[in-house]
Design a protein around this motif. Structure first.
Motif, PDB file in Angstrom:
ATOM      1  N   ASN A 142       0.150   5.819   0.714  1.00 24.62           N
ATOM      2  CA  ASN A 142      -0.540   6.728   1.232  1.00 24.62           C
ATOM      3  C   ASN A 142       0.006   8.037   0.143  1.00 24.62           C
ATOM      4  O   ASN A 142       0.844   8.495   0.383  1.00 24.62           O
ATOM      5  CB  ASN A 142      -0.703   7.516   2.433  1.00 24.62           C
ATOM      6  CG  ASN A 142      -1.460   8.431   2.885  1.00 24.62           C
ATOM      7  OD1 ASN A 142      -2.162   9.272   1.957  1.00 24.62           O
ATOM      8  ND2 ASN A 142      -1.957   8.460   3.965  1.00 24.62           N
TER       9      ASN A 142
ATOM     10  N   LEU B 185      -7.650  -1.159   3.658  1.00 23.56           N
ATOM     11  CA  LEU B 185      -6.920  -0.520   2.625  1.00 23.56           C
ATOM     12  C   LEU B 185      -7.650   0.060   1.501  1.00 23.56           C
ATOM     13  O   LEU B 185      -7.477   1.328   1.216  1.00 23.56           O
ATOM     14  CB  LEU B 185      -5.506  -1.187   2.375  1.00 23.56           C
ATOM     15  CG  LEU B 185      -4.588  -1.459   3.192  1.00 23.56           C
ATOM     16  CD1 LEU B 185      -3.546  -2.439   2.972  1.00 23.56           C
ATOM     17  CD2 LEU B 185      -3.699  -0.229   3.647  1.00 23.56           C
TER      18      LEU B 185
ATOM     19  N   LEU C 224      -5.557   3.264  -0.206  1.00 24.83           N
ATOM     20  CA  LEU C 224      -4.401   3.043  -0.122  1.00 24.83           C
ATOM     21  C   LEU C 224      -3.729   1.729  -0.667  1.00 24.83           C
ATOM     22  O   LEU C 224      -2.559   1.644  -0.769  1.00 24.83           O
ATOM     23  CB  LEU C 224      -3.990   3.132   1.257  1.00 24.83           C
ATOM     24  CG  LEU C 224      -4.508   4.296   2.356  1.00 24.83           C
ATOM     25  CD1 LEU C 224      -4.336   3.970   3.625  1.00 24.83           C
ATOM     26  CD2 LEU C 224      -3.960   5.603   1.656  1.00 24.83           C
ATOM     27  N   TRP C 225      -4.758   0.675  -0.969  1.00 21.78           N
ATOM     28  CA  TRP C 225      -4.272  -0.552  -1.275  1.00 21.78           C
ATOM     29  C   TRP C 225      -3.595  -0.634  -2.860  1.00 21.78           C
ATOM     30  O   TRP C 225      -4.178   0.137  -3.593  1.00 21.78           O
ATOM     31  CB  TRP C 225      -5.331  -1.584  -1.224  1.00 21.78           C
ATOM     32  CG  TRP C 225      -5.135  -2.822  -1.878  1.00 21.78           C
ATOM     33  CD1 TRP C 225      -4.908  -3.984  -1.030  1.00 21.78           C
ATOM     34  CD2 TRP C 225      -5.266  -3.363  -3.004  1.00 21.78           C
ATOM     35  NE1 TRP C 225      -4.491  -4.847  -2.041  1.00 21.78           N
ATOM     36  CE2 TRP C 225      -4.837  -4.931  -3.093  1.00 21.78           C
ATOM     37  CE3 TRP C 225      -5.636  -3.001  -4.215  1.00 21.78           C
ATOM     38  CZ2 TRP C 225      -4.949  -5.529  -4.314  1.00 21.78           C
ATOM     39  CZ3 TRP C 225      -5.727  -3.916  -5.495  1.00 21.78           C
ATOM     40  CH2 TRP C 225      -5.305  -5.076  -5.235  1.00 21.78           C
TER      41      TRP C 225
ATOM     42  N   TRP D 275       0.814  -1.270  -0.150  1.00 24.74           N
ATOM     43  CA  TRP D 275      -0.072  -0.013   0.084  1.00 24.74           C
ATOM     44  C   TRP D 275       1.012   1.171   0.034  1.00 24.74           C
ATOM     45  O   TRP D 275       2.226   1.054   0.192  1.00 24.74           O
ATOM     46  CB  TRP D 275      -0.786  -0.107   1.329  1.00 24.74           C
ATOM     47  CG  TRP D 275      -0.192   0.047   2.480  1.00 24.74           C
ATOM     48  CD1 TRP D 275       0.417  -1.049   3.398  1.00 24.74           C
ATOM     49  CD2 TRP D 275      -0.051   0.966   3.416  1.00 24.74           C
ATOM     50  NE1 TRP D 275       0.827  -0.584   4.236  1.00 24.74           N
ATOM     51  CE2 TRP D 275       0.799   0.738   4.406  1.00 24.74           C
ATOM     52  CE3 TRP D 275      -0.339   2.308   3.423  1.00 24.74           C
ATOM     53  CZ2 TRP D 275       1.046   1.449   5.471  1.00 24.74           C
ATOM     54  CZ3 TRP D 275       0.016   3.268   4.373  1.00 24.74           C
ATOM     55  CH2 TRP D 275       0.768   3.082   5.390  1.00 24.74           C
TER      56      TRP D 275
END
Length: 78
Positions: free
Chosen positions: A31, A57, A62-63, A29
């Protein structure tokens, strides 16, 4: 809560709070608000918690990828 770093040679454990099971998955992931686009952070997961991590996530945008943990390959190594 999430960053479990095993000693060299030890099998990683699940990053889910309170779980001590052996990790067999890694969830990559990042950000985008604080990380460069190519950077990948990794959480370790046991089979029971991989869906929980992925949903967590994904809901936050975020994933990036879920991969099996492979012996001899460090987490987050692509």
């Amino acid at each position: 809560m999430f960053g479990v770093h095993p000693a060299p040679g030890d099998a990683p454990v699940c990053s889910r709070k309170g779980c001590r099971e052996r990790a067999t998955w890694q969830l990559l992931w990042n950000n985008p608000r604080i990380h460069a686009p190519e950077r990948r952070k990794a959480w370790a997961s046991c089979p029971e918690h991989v869906t929980w991590f992925e949903e967590y996530l994904r809901e936050r945008g975020l994933w990036k990828e879920t991969l099996p943990l492979t012996a001899g390959q460090p987490m987050g190594a692509l």
